[in-house]
Motif scaffolding. Structure first.
Motif, PDB file in Angstrom:
ATOM      1  N   ARG A  17      -2.374-117.971  20.346  1.00  0.00           N
ATOM      2  CA  ARG A  17      -2.231-118.367  18.248  1.00  0.00           C
ATOM      3  C   ARG A  17      -1.802-117.346  18.152  1.00  0.00           C
ATOM      4  NH1 ARG A  17      -5.425-122.792  19.187  1.00  0.00           N
ATOM      5  NH2 ARG A  17      -7.008-121.459  19.455  1.00  0.00           N
ATOM      6  N   ASP A  72     -10.224-117.134  16.468  1.00  0.00           N
ATOM      7  CA  ASP A  72     -10.144-116.952  17.907  1.00  0.00           C
ATOM      8  C   ASP A  72     -10.947-114.960  18.027  1.00  0.00           C
ATOM      9  OD1 ASP A  72      -8.225-119.629  18.256  1.00  0.00           O
ATOM     10  OD2 ASP A  72      -6.588-118.291  17.455  1.00  0.00           O
ATOM     11  N   VAL A  98      -7.279-117.042  10.697  1.00  0.00           N
ATOM     12  CA  VAL A  98      -7.080-117.778  12.567  1.00  0.00           C
ATOM     13  C   VAL A  98      -7.852-116.759  13.306  1.00  0.00           C
ATOM     14  CG1 VAL A  98      -5.864-118.897  13.535  1.00  0.00           C
ATOM     15  CG2 VAL A  98      -5.651-119.050  11.585  1.00  0.00           C
ATOM     16  N   ASP A 122      -3.191-118.525   6.089  1.00  0.00           N
ATOM     17  CA  ASP A 122      -4.385-118.437   6.606  1.00  0.00           C
ATOM     18  C   ASP A 122      -4.045-117.295   7.461  1.00  0.00           C
ATOM     19  OD1 ASP A 122      -2.759-120.843   8.436  1.00  0.00           O
ATOM     20  OD2 ASP A 122      -4.824-121.491   8.684  1.00  0.00           O
TER      21      ASP A 122
END
Length: 163
Positions: free
Chosen positions: A46, A70, A66, A62
């Motif tokens: 991601r 993570d 994020v 975002d």
């Protein structure tokens, strides 16, 4: 990157390991360790995808939140599993993300390149820990030092201001 559903397969192909290859440090819960590995691979995929989207000029709104989440998860779980090198590198990257999220540092090509390198190094270290039960040394310490140095440098003194 590809669709998000095939992340584990790609990571296994990239790392050359499968769940059956997993060797866990004797003090670690094998199930918790395997969950850490899988979730870390997903999180790193991601982060990598978001960084590449930003470089293409399409950063999601975002993105910083994020990526921070993570890296925070990887750091915390690595600490719980007694993986100090992974913890240290993820912590330095998390601190850099926090400074960007808080507006103290502006994202630029240098930071983006460093974070892409963090993804690669963490992926390698986690793959090695999965295969041997121990962390790979790699260049984690050097990269951690570079991240910490960048954190200390005043904003606006980067090598390039464009993402």
């Amino acid at each position: 990157m590809g669709e998000t559903g095939d992340t584990g397969e790609r990571d296994e192909q990239r790392s050359g390991t499968t769940m059956s290859d997993t060797t866990v440090h004797s003090d670690r819960d094998p199930e918790a360790f395997e969950i850490f590995v899988e979730e870390s691979f997903e999180g790193l995929a991601r982060v990598e995808s978001l960084l590449l989207s930003a470089e293409a000029g399409e950063p999601p709104r975002d993105m910083l939140t994020v990526m921070f989440r993570d890296l925070h998860t990887i750091k915390g779980t690595a600490s719980f599993l007694d993986l100090p090198r992974i913890t240290s590198l993820a912590h330095a990257a998390e601190d850099l993300m926090a400074r960007m999220r808080d507006g103290v540092l502006a994202p630029d090509r240098e930071i983006s390149g460093m974070l892409l390198r963090v993804v690669d190094v963490l992926r390698t270290m986690i793959t090695e820990a999965r295969a041997t039960g121990e962390e790979a040394h790699g260049d984690a310490e050097g990269l951690t030092a570079k991240l910490r140095e960048r954190l200390e440098r005043p904003a606006g003194r980067g090598r390039s201001n464009a993402p």
